[in-house]
Write an enzyme that holds these catalytic residues in place. Sequence first.
Site, short mmCIF file in Angstrom:
data_model
loop_
_atom_site.label_atom_id
_atom_site.label_comp_id
_atom_site.label_asym_id
_atom_site.label_seq_id
_atom_site.Cartn_x
_atom_site.Cartn_y
_atom_site.Cartn_z
N TYR A 33 17.13 55.71 38.17
CA TYR A 33 16.35 54.53 38.53
C TYR A 33 14.86 54.84 38.58
O TYR A 33 14.43 55.77 39.26
CB TYR A 33 16.80 53.97 39.88
N LEU B 111 23.26 38.22 41.48
CA LEU B 111 22.54 36.99 41.11
C LEU B 111 22.38 36.87 39.60
O LEU B 111 21.55 36.09 39.12
CB LEU B 111 21.17 36.97 41.80
N GLY B 112 23.18 37.62 38.85
CA GLY B 112 23.15 37.50 37.40
C GLY B 112 21.80 37.79 36.80
O GLY B 112 21.34 37.07 35.91
N GLY C 235 18.99 37.39 38.14
CA GLY C 235 18.02 36.37 38.55
C GLY C 235 18.33 34.99 37.99
O GLY C 235 17.72 34.00 38.41
#
Length: 356
Positions: free
Chosen positions: A66, A220-221, A223
């Site tokens: 990340y 949340l897919g 956004g």
Amino acid sequence: MPPQTLAALTDYRLLGKSGLRISPLCLGTMTFGTDWNWGSDKEESRKVFDLYVERGGNFIDTADAYTNGTSETYLGEFMASRREQLVIATKYSCNTRQGDPNAGGNHRKNMIQSLEASLKRLKTDYIDLYWLHIWDFLTPIEEIMRAFDDLVRAGKVLYIGISDAPAWKVSQANTIAELRGWTPFIGLQIEYNLLERTVERDLTPMAQELNIGVVPWSPLGGGVLTGKYNKTQPQDANVNPETPSRKEFNQTFGKLTDRNLTVAEEVQKIATEIGRSPAQVALNWLLQKPGVVSPIIGARTIGHLEDNLQCLDFVLSSEHIAHLDDVSKIELGFPHDFLSSDMVKNVVNGGANIKA
């Protein structure tokens, strides 16, 4: 009377077949660092971390890859004074040295070198939950599970989990671990949200059957379920594969389809009706799905985090859940649809009414 709130951040849950206590929302830190051009700087990342922990949250997820390691570095600094109260999860598998075949993958060499690098960046002696990040289809499952078990026995890792892998490999892994007395996976990290429900075919039923806690990523897919995109927005013709924006990332992985945007519109309608944000509605729906223990929320600002945490403050009605289930439904496919048909049930049960 139905419950007025779904949970509190301090209503801790057990992760899978373990005694590990975690919060019902996990703080994802893929946004810690600006290396990928869409994350948070150090100051904002610190504010997000502090707010989550001050509210009683204890489950934090990162990975060696990340923001090119910045996420772990920031987290190591932020958690220094309260390491023991936190459940720190990180991952390995992604290649960290382009061109080096052994700097990525699921094998023992990469597992060990990745763990040692993560421990240094996180400034800790052990990892609470160590995830296999992405299945590589190359490494023997026995090598993986034995290497994980060695790390647990050495005290460098306390628990293990697996992310982004086929259900049959996860099942095989835990069966081998049980038969040989090795450490099993207690967590399953998968993409799961109103836009991505194909995991309901095999992954989530497997997790329930084997008592592996489901920790959804991208709840949340990307956004999309927050309502930030709509059907009138033009698609970008050229996507930069090196540093894609969030919109380009969603476009590349097929998130901005008419079907998905229609689902997002229905989420917005319910949110307006009950006086909540679309993100809160989408998270509340996910938290009520069988097997889900702790969705990963990747707040880029404290405003995003504040909003996300409020998903615990209410309970979606059964009518709203049924409506969202219907607009986002998928075909389960074979053998599920075949086995659930009345004809096949009659062939098997001979017309008798049998309940499990």
